[in-house]
Design an enzyme around this catalytic site. Structure first.
Site, PDB file in Angstrom:
ATOM      1  N   HIS A   1       0.837  -1.204   0.000  1.00 38.36           N
ATOM      2  CA  HIS A   1       0.000   0.000   0.000  1.00 38.36           C
ATOM      3  C   HIS A   1       0.876   1.260   0.000  1.00 38.36           C
ATOM      4  O   HIS A   1       0.718   2.136  -0.854  1.00 38.36           O
ATOM      5  CB  HIS A   1      -0.915  -0.026   1.233  1.00 38.36           C
ATOM      6  CG  HIS A   1      -1.824   1.159   1.353  1.00 38.36           C
ATOM      7  ND1 HIS A   1      -3.166   1.099   1.023  1.00 38.36           N
ATOM      8  CD2 HIS A   1      -1.596   2.446   1.743  1.00 38.36           C
ATOM      9  CE1 HIS A   1      -3.713   2.289   1.222  1.00 38.36           C
ATOM     10  NE2 HIS A   1      -2.783   3.125   1.654  1.00 38.36           N
ATOM     11  N   GLU A   2       1.798   1.334   0.946  1.00 37.69           N
ATOM     12  CA  GLU A   2       2.636   2.530   1.036  1.00 37.69           C
ATOM     13  C   GLU A   2       3.553   2.659  -0.186  1.00 37.69           C
ATOM     14  O   GLU A   2       3.818   3.763  -0.656  1.00 37.69           O
ATOM     15  CB  GLU A   2       3.456   2.520   2.327  1.00 37.69           C
ATOM     16  CG  GLU A   2       2.613   2.506   3.611  1.00 37.69           C
ATOM     17  CD  GLU A   2       1.543   3.585   3.658  1.00 37.69           C
ATOM     18  OE1 GLU A   2       1.710   4.652   3.051  1.00 37.69           O
ATOM     19  OE2 GLU A   2       0.498   3.340   4.308  1.00 37.69           O
TER      20      GLU A   2
ATOM     21  N   HIS B   1       1.670   4.443  -2.850  1.00 30.47           N
ATOM     22  CA  HIS B   1       1.733   5.909  -2.702  1.00 30.47           C
ATOM     23  C   HIS B   1       3.091   6.417  -3.189  1.00 30.47           C
ATOM     24  O   HIS B   1       3.185   7.444  -3.861  1.00 30.47           O
ATOM     25  CB  HIS B   1       1.559   6.307  -1.235  1.00 30.47           C
ATOM     26  CG  HIS B   1       0.144   6.256  -0.733  1.00 30.47           C
ATOM     27  ND1 HIS B   1      -0.892   6.905  -1.369  1.00 30.47           N
ATOM     28  CD2 HIS B   1      -0.405   5.653   0.349  1.00 30.47           C
ATOM     29  CE1 HIS B   1      -2.022   6.701  -0.688  1.00 30.47           C
ATOM     30  NE2 HIS B   1      -1.756   5.935   0.351  1.00 30.47           N
TER      31      HIS B   1
ATOM     32  N   HIS C   1       3.383   6.661  -6.928  1.00 29.17           N
ATOM     33  CA  HIS C   1       2.618   7.797  -7.438  1.00 29.17           C
ATOM     34  C   HIS C   1       3.522   9.047  -7.452  1.00 29.17           C
ATOM     35  O   HIS C   1       3.482   9.848  -8.380  1.00 29.17           O
ATOM     36  CB  HIS C   1       1.419   8.013  -6.513  1.00 29.17           C
ATOM     37  CG  HIS C   1       0.255   8.720  -7.145  1.00 29.17           C
ATOM     38  ND1 HIS C   1      -0.899   8.978  -6.454  1.00 29.17           N
ATOM     39  CD2 HIS C   1       0.059   9.216  -8.383  1.00 29.17           C
ATOM     40  CE1 HIS C   1      -1.750   9.614  -7.246  1.00 29.17           C
ATOM     41  NE2 HIS C   1      -1.188   9.772  -8.421  1.00 29.17           N
TER      42      HIS C   1
END
Ligand SMILES: [Zn+2]
Length: 684
Positions: free
Chosen positions: A473-474, A477, A480
């Site tokens: 998940h991290e 980010h 991105h």
């Protein structure tokens, strides 16, 4: 800083020549650096706002962005160190500087000279032919000024500011009341048998807190680490009921009248509706959605209703299964609200049990990292390689992303382990954002922080499957930020991405942890080297969707209440009555009449930033699940789909609306079916 000073004396927070100098920063550097950068930013604002001639991107936005970028970089480093290597000295330095920085940003958002500058820029002939990213940045700036009341005449503007200030203090009081009511409750249990069923570590902690108060027995409270295990494990039904009731009536008319959030809810809603009317909108729900991806309250309500209609049959089925199990297996013929977690835990253990301890042996750190890096290498055509950089703790690792030509596209720090002085949770911070200034490229640098258990006794760190998903998940980010190709300040990486779309790349990445092909290669038993057995993986998968119907309608209850209560500008229905009507419409579980969790305990919406935005959790899940479904169609490690996701979503940042990016990637509008399927809620 200019270069006449010898390098060793330069404040490391003012050195922007390369990577942050985390190892050199001392608490005494904070105040002078923040003061210098605030002065520089204020001087730049004054200079660009009063420059002769009409403003251009180069004369107005760029110098302003450069000054703000330096402030942001330095302040991010301070905030980061305060979060991960907290010391009393650093905390003082941080807290001393915080009000100055906060005041500056408030000032910035209301600066009429800048508002005028942006308006003049938007009206200039050059702007009409500027590239789309720049136009979007300027449009967003104008929108934010407008939503801060910058366009209002003097009298309504003064009223708007007064409303904002009152709302800020009401929100703080709402949170304080909840906290005070939580802190005020304590139940001292003197009979050990009442704690039967609870985990030993929780019982030991309860014993220690009673002793700290100089009392015999065990102390139970409404704080999560105490409340949650009581509701989930305590065999004593009346104990569960006592804590449930105390929790569900916090900050309500049933407790200390000083802490009743009821009147605050009414006042907050009235003020939000008034502010919305001043800005020319029909409701606060409309205002909240202006900078978001969802276009109107009606669209959100329709989305939530649609999801409710599809999820409810599954929620009812979950509830029926639970009721039957409770009746037949644990002697609870009638389920009350305080039985739900308890019975669910028993059911979960009976049907889907697996041991985190067992699973962890298959996920040693290096195997997981190389497995995760291999996924992004396959998908996005980049290589992740280990590198070195001075950091804030010896355990922090550092990596570089390299493209096919061998050029570095970005770098990231990885701080995996919990330790004293480090804030809990997992998050991604942008240490450096992608920029191009004076022909120089500033590569993006991310910081990924987790709180996993550190290695012990010469063995590598071992992760649970949930922790592996958190890491993915991290990293999502991080990608991105790192894979953006937009160098326009305000539209690069996560900047300018709509709030309800920011979780798309992160939730998207989690999907790969549920793919056997990925998990098989990413796991290796710490002693035998064997991959995770398929049978254990299948149990993980089955447990993933345990009670997903019930969990979905619970989220929908909160989201629907939040949107409706902010749509109802003349407050025709009292909030408590509205909460009950939403509950009757979507909920499948029993709630006692005294339950005030909605609205009195709804801190996200009355004390946090989620007002008319709670739906975003589900909204972003639809986007990430639907994006992932293209990979399910084309092969989960399809490099063609990966290149498209990189080019149309990750690379674009906030340079265009999230919906446009999604449609460019998926070739159509988002659809809900992939999320339902992933949650085991699709009939066909
Ligand atoms: Zn996230």
């Amino acid at each position: 800083m200019n270069s006449v000073e010898p390098m060793s004396e330069v404040n490391p927070l003012l050195d922007f020549s390369g990577l942050p100098r985390f190892a050199d920063i001392r608490p005494e550097h904070v105040a002078p650096a923040v003061d210098a950068l605030l002065d520089e930013a204020r001087a730049t604002i004054a200079r660009v706002a009063t420059a002769p001639g009409s403003p251009t991107w180069e004369s107005f936005v760029q110098p302003l962005s450069d000054a703000l970028d330096r402030l942001d970089r330095a302040w991010t480093q301070v905030g980061h160190l305060n979060a991960v290597v907290n010391t009393p000295e650093l905390r003082v330095a941080y807290n001393d500087a915080l009000p100055k920085v906060t005041a500056f940003y408030t000032e910035l958002g209301q600066d009429e000279r800048l508002f005028a500058g942006y308006r003049a820029l938007a009206a200039s002939p050059a702007f009409a032919v500027a590239d789309a990213a720049r136009r979007r940045v300027v449009d967003n700036a104008l929108r934010d000024f407008r939503l801060s009341g910058a366009e209002l005449a003097a009298a309504p503007k003064a009223r708007f500011k007064a409303i904002e200030e009152e709302l800020a203090s009401l929100s703080a009081r709402f949170a304080d009341n909840l906290l005070d009511a939580t802190n005020a409750f304590a139940l001292y249990v003197e009979d050990a048998s009442r704690l039967a069923g609870m985990p030993a570590d929780v019982v030991a902690a309860a014993r220690a807190s009673a002793q700290a108060d100089g009392k015999p027995g065990w102390k139970l409270t409404l704080h999560m680490p105490s409340l949650q295990p009581v509701l989930q494990y305590a065999d004593d039904r009346s104990l569960r009921e006592t804590l449930y009731r105390a929790n569900a009536t916090r900050a309500s008319e049933f407790g200390n009248p000083d802490w009743d959030n009821g009147p605050l809810v009414d006042r907050i809603l009235a003020l939000r509706a008034e502010a919305a009317a001043l800005l020319g909108y029909n409701s606060y729900a409309e205002v909240s959605l202006v900078p978001k991806m969802a276009r109107s309250p009606a669209e959100v309500i329709e989305f939530l209703h649609d999801l409710a209609a599809r999820a409810r049959p599954y929620a009812k089925r979950d509830m029926a299964e639970l009721a039957e199990f409770a009746r037949d297996e644990i002697g609870l013929p009638e389920l009350a609200a305080w039985d739900l977690l308890y019975a669910s835990e028993k059911l979960r253990q009976a049907r889907y049990s697996y041991s985190d301890q067992e699973v962890k042996q298959y996920f040693p750190e290096d195997r997981v990292l190389s497995g995760m890096f291999r996924v992004v290498e396959t998908l996005y055509g980049i290589t992740v390689r280990a590198a070195t950089a001075p950091a804030w703790d010896p355990a922090v690792r550092f990596f570089e992303l390299v493209d096919r030509t061998g050029a570095i596209v970005g770098q990231f720090y990885l701080d995996l382990y919990a330790r004293p002085g480090k804030r809990s949770g997992a998050w991604m911070d942008a240490a450096i954002k992608y920029r191009r200034t004076d022909g120089r490229v500033q590569h993006p640098v991310a910081i990924l922080v987790c709180n996993f258990a550190a290695p012990v006794a010469g063995r590598p760190a071992l992760f649970t499957h949930r922790e592996v998903a958190t890491l993915f998940h991290e990293f999502g980010h991080g990608l991105h930020l790192l894979l953006t190709r937009v160098d326009v300040p305000g539209a690069s990486g996560l900047e300018g991405v709509e709030w309800d779309a920011v979780e798309l790349p992160s939730q998207f990445m989690e999907n790969f942890c549920w793919e056997w092909d990925v998990v098989e290669k990413m796991s290796a038993h710490v002693e035998t080297g064997e991959p995770l057995p398929r049978a254990i993986f299948d149990r993980l998968l089955a447990a993933r969707n345990f009670q997903s119907g019930m969990q979905t309608v619970r989220q929908l209850e909160f989201a629907l209440f939040d949107m409706r209560v902010h749509q109802d500008a003349d407050r025709s229905v009292p909030p408590l009555a509205l909460a009950w009507s939403v509950r009757r419409e979507v909920a499948v579980v029993p709630r006692p009449d005294y339950d005030r969790s909605l609205p009195h305990g709804f801190g996200h919406v009355f004390a946090g930033g989620y007002a008319a935005g709670y739906y975003s959790y589900k909204w972003a899940e639809v986007l990430s699940a639907d994006a992932y479904s293209l990979f399910e169609e084309q092969g989960v490690l399809s490099s063609a789909a990966g290149a498209r996701f990189r080019d149309e979503i990750l690379a674009r940042g906030g340079s265009r609306p999230a919906l446009d990016s999604f449609m460019a990637f998926r070739g159509r509008k988002p659809e809900i079916s992939a999320l339902l399927r992933h949650n085991g809620m699709l009939a066909s």
